[in-house]
Design an enzyme around this catalytic site. Sequence first.
Site, PDB file in Angstrom:
ATOM      1  N   GLU A 193       0.812  -1.218   0.000  1.00 11.27           N
ATOM      2  CA  GLU A 193       0.000   0.000   0.000  1.00 11.27           C
ATOM      3  C   GLU A 193       0.848   1.272   0.000  1.00 11.27           C
ATOM      4  OE1 GLU A 193      -2.836  -0.372   3.168  1.00 11.27           O
ATOM      5  OE2 GLU A 193      -3.842  -2.061   2.210  1.00 11.27           O
ATOM      6  N   GLU A 312      -5.005  -8.401  -0.774  1.00 12.42           N
ATOM      7  CA  GLU A 312      -5.855  -8.338   0.415  1.00 12.42           C
ATOM      8  C   GLU A 312      -7.281  -8.071  -0.039  1.00 12.42           C
ATOM      9  OE1 GLU A 312      -4.643  -5.377   3.236  1.00 12.42           O
ATOM     10  OE2 GLU A 312      -2.517  -5.957   3.167  1.00 12.42           O
TER      11      GLU A 312
END
Length: 578
Positions: A193, A312
């Site tokens: 991220e 994810e």
Amino acid sequence: MNDARQSARRLHRTAGLVVALATTGALCGGTAVAAPADKAPSAAEAAGRRVPHDPMAAVAQMQPSWNLGNTLDAIPDETSWGNPLTTKALFDHLRSEGFRSVRIPVTWSQHQSATAPYTIDPVWMKRVKQVVDLALADGLYVEINVHHDSWQWIKYMSTDHDTIMARFDSTWQQIATVFKDEPRTLLMESINEPQFDAATDAQKTQYLRELNTSFHRIVRDSGGRNKDRLLVLPSEETNNAQHWLDDLSTTMSSLHDRNLVATVHYYSWYPFSVNIADGTTYDATSQKDLTEGFARVHDTFVKKGIPVYVGEYGLLSEPNSGTVEYGEMLKYYEHVSYAARANGFTTALWDDANYLDRTTLQWRDRSLMNLIKASWTTRSGTASTDNLFVPRSGPITAQSITLNRNGQWFAGLWQGELPLIQDIDYTVDGDTLTLTADALTRLARDRAAGINTTLEVRYSGGAPWQLDIRSYDKPVMSDATGTTDALVIPTRFNGSLMANVQSTYADGTAAGPASWTTYQTFGDFGPDYTADTTTVKADFLTSLKDGAPATLTFRFWTGDTLTYTVTRTGDTVTGTAS
């Protein structure tokens, strides 16, 4: 996952997270190094040889996948966020449950010198390798990365560019060297991220391209099996906005390497994911967010032969928190798994131990996991609701639900192993299933508040849909006094379930942390159906204007509403029932 801006054990997402998918890459090229003739290959080595040369086929072999969350990524150590030390038994269990790969997030910063040459503690490196080897030995594909480092120090590139690039390069030089001889079933992901403070979109593109390109060069140049290992590259914040996908696609094209992975994450439409802005149901808007986001990722990568790994997925609220209504949550998990499969993605469930109890190795919610597991190969039918509420007194009337068949055919309504009788207990007209008044009266038993009976709507395939028959009276709240730390409101729920909360000042403007909507995050309010209390939490209370009464409207799935006034005076909070 990134949890810098929420409590350490919760998922973190920026406001821009509306969709995040993972674009997967491929393990290909090259043949694994053979074991000596007098030594049988290990399970990991054997698995490494079986990695298809075609990237799409290799990543398909990784489905389904699972995240060892809040463990090696925990700060500062493996057990700091409440999980036990990782053992072989965990990977044995995952393998037995049908998982084919695990993503092992790793945070390095707490085990690394903050100054040049940025040496990683060899004890930590050894432990990471030990956990990776346990998973590989079980025949699982494994992905490792640089995880919370993304927000701990990498995000400051705009103000300390050269230092951060030097530390990032050193980090990956050390990791690549230690893991270069692992089988090709090990993947490496550049950064989790990625995000950058005080940066324009153009600068974010530049910084992430530098990081991904440098990561690629370092790993490839380290030799061994890293020469053709599958390398995973994320979009900005692992978001699926088209401009971020295009930036990642450009970077990947410039590397001229077929063994690359594109990755994004997905946590659903934000209002639904945290139950804010009246986002109580998995409605058409939430579904559109998923289908359009997945289509963008598919067309940018899969359509061009680049596999996608959704590194994810889940919701921004935990599955056992009650923030998202249970049936609506199930609809989301059914849909996200189907859509990923239809688009050719491999998906990794984010599990910080709210799905699998790491101590008992038991799923905390077997029904949810049954649905997720069924979705790996087929669809499951759902329905418009998973609750039918009947009054605790007075006559009970017939009630209907809408069947969402999802390609299956209706196979009956069951109470345990006892089938209900069609045309006597219920009728089916197209997609409308109606339970008769007599059947509901019988199933409500003594009409004690709460669940009286649980039925199963069974379809021709997939997991059954549970339908609870609940008896209820209108809930009641009482006056309360507290502080800005918490206001605990005595609440007689009487079998009702809370849906969401709207809060306004006298002029109609929003009262609460979210100024853009009058429907506040459901997580700011904690209904406890066992204790008969509702706790208004600190984030909400501290945001209130001093001395300005806020009107809270508590909405329930029965259709009932309760109005309650909360007033903050300094650190004291009073609550008054209407």
